[in-house]
Design a protein around this motif. Structure first.
Motif, PDB file in Angstrom:
ATOM      1  N   LEU A 167       6.976   2.027   2.197  1.00 22.15           N
ATOM      2  CA  LEU A 167       7.480   3.311   2.693  1.00 22.15           C
ATOM      3  C   LEU A 167       7.682   3.319   4.206  1.00 22.15           C
ATOM      4  O   LEU A 167       8.436   4.152   4.726  1.00 22.15           O
ATOM      5  N   ALA A 168       7.031   2.402   4.907  1.00 25.93           N
ATOM      6  CA  ALA A 168       7.104   2.372   6.372  1.00 25.93           C
ATOM      7  C   ALA A 168       8.022   1.277   6.910  1.00 25.93           C
ATOM      8  O   ALA A 168       8.256   1.205   8.115  1.00 25.93           O
ATOM      9  N   ALA A 213      12.871   2.757  -1.339  1.00 27.57           N
ATOM     10  CA  ALA A 213      12.073   1.679  -0.756  1.00 27.57           C
ATOM     11  C   ALA A 213      11.270   0.946  -1.824  1.00 27.57           C
ATOM     12  O   ALA A 213      11.145  -0.282  -1.789  1.00 27.57           O
ATOM     13  N   LEU A 214      10.733   1.686  -2.797  1.00 28.91           N
ATOM     14  CA  LEU A 214      10.007   1.035  -3.887  1.00 28.91           C
ATOM     15  C   LEU A 214      10.955   0.179  -4.716  1.00 28.91           C
ATOM     16  O   LEU A 214      10.595  -0.938  -5.124  1.00 28.91           O
ATOM     17  N   ARG A 259       4.782   2.810  12.992  1.00 28.49           N
ATOM     18  CA  ARG A 259       4.686   1.356  13.057  1.00 28.49           C
ATOM     19  C   ARG A 259       6.057   0.736  12.807  1.00 28.49           C
ATOM     20  O   ARG A 259       6.931   1.340  12.189  1.00 28.49           O
ATOM     21  N   VAL A 260       6.210  -0.491  13.284  1.00 27.50           N
ATOM     22  CA  VAL A 260       7.480  -1.202  13.160  1.00 27.50           C
ATOM     23  C   VAL A 260       7.218  -2.613  12.657  1.00 27.50           C
ATOM     24  O   VAL A 260       6.086  -3.121  12.705  1.00 27.50           O
ATOM     25  N   GLY A 261       8.264  -3.256  12.173  1.00 35.48           N
ATOM     26  CA  GLY A 261       8.146  -4.637  11.748  1.00 35.48           C
ATOM     27  C   GLY A 261       7.840  -5.545  12.930  1.00 35.48           C
ATOM     28  O   GLY A 261       8.416  -5.393  14.005  1.00 35.48           O
ATOM     29  N   ASP A 286       0.797  -1.225   0.000  1.00 37.94           N
ATOM     30  CA  ASP A 286       0.000   0.000   0.000  1.00 37.94           C
ATOM     31  C   ASP A 286       0.832   1.278   0.000  1.00 37.94           C
ATOM     32  O   ASP A 286       1.992   1.293   0.415  1.00 37.94           O
ATOM     33  N   ASP A 287       0.177   2.361  -0.456  1.00 41.29           N
ATOM     34  CA  ASP A 287       0.623   3.747  -0.307  1.00 41.29           C
ATOM     35  C   ASP A 287       1.672   4.194  -1.319  1.00 41.29           C
ATOM     36  O   ASP A 287       2.384   5.178  -1.079  1.00 41.29           O
TER      37      ASP A 287
END
Length: 259
Positions: free
Chosen positions: A220-221, A39-40, A186-188, A31-32
């Motif tokens: 992205l996150a 990152a992409l 948020r984190v992994g 998403d996003d």
């Protein structure tokens, strides 16, 4: 826990599937997406290296030709409509929502129509008629009106309902989570925790639930914990006899044929 011990439950469950001559269907949604980023690039590199189909949920109001050009040479990548601008219109006491009942339906539907047209123009060979609501939430009164806009499927998170006005192709495994204190980005998630969820989803399908298992990522996150899990999971499933990674478009056709 060591790497081998973390993945052992998944390996054992997949061995059960293989011995039974069965194959679990998986699909991948990220998403996003807005524009080309490092990152992409990393995300696409993983998908291409493991020949895994990927659906990128793109925010129409914030994207443009640069992303279209970046995806032009990426094999097996499709594009879905991720709302319009990913703006939150819910009051503070409610969960975030762009596609809620906080604005006139005509305004929300008009934006979604513009979003679909935008991505069809930018990604004519990749855009699929799937709506991915931001934060995986949409007001139920809007759903019956989506087919008239050109949408054929919705993708949110969690178990899909058996009946509804539109087919659902949901995700079920989110590799990102909240911090223990509930603050900050948020984190992994811990790898053993996500593996346990994967095993539960597979067990559910083995018992007869006919729904593809959806992996959800947010490039992205991602922190290194998330990236490491994504890469390890793709390695575990790459070429496995008991797993078939499916393109969203193929699964969408299956959904349409059964509704």
């Amino acid at each position: 826990m060591s790497g081998n011990s973390i993945w052992k439950p998944l390996r054992e469950e997949l061995a059960r599937w293989r011995e039974a001559g069965r194959v679990a269907r998986f699909w991948w949604r990220d998403d996003d997406a807005i524009e080309p980023t490092a990152a992409l690039d990393r995300l696409l590199g993983l998908a291409i290296a493991h020949e895994t189909p990927l659906t990128v949920a793109v925010i129409p109001a914030k994207t443009g030709p640069a992303l279209s050009q970046r995806l032009s040479g990426a094999r097996g990548v499709s594009v879905a409509v991720h709302g319009w601008s990913h703006e939150n219109y819910a009051p503070l006491q409610e969960k975030k929502q762009e596609l809620g009942g906080h604005r006139p339906a005509e305004a929300v539907l008009g934006e979604l129509y513009d979003g679909l047209l935008t991505l069809q123009r930018l990604h004519p060979a990749r855009c699929i008629p799937m709506l991915v609501p931001p934060w995986n939430r949409i007001d139920g009164s809007l759903v019956p009106k989506l087919p008239a806009l050109g949408f054929e499927c919705i993708s949110t998170f969690g178990r899909a309902t058996a009946e509804g006005p539109m087919p659902l192709l949901n995700t079920h495994i989110d590799i990102m989570g909240r911090r223990a204190d509930g603050k900050g980005p948020r984190v992994g998630r811990p790898h053993d925790e996500v593996v346990s969820e994967l095993v539960r989803e597979l067990q559910d399908r083995f018992e007869g639930r006919n729904e593809p298992i959806g992996l959800l990522t947010h490039h992205l996150a991602h922190d290194e914990t998330a990236w490491t899990f994504a890469e390890a999971f793709l390695k575990e499933t790459d070429g496995h006899q008991a797993i078939s990674w499916k393109p969203a478009a193929e699964l969408l056709k299956d959904q349409m044929s059964t509704t």
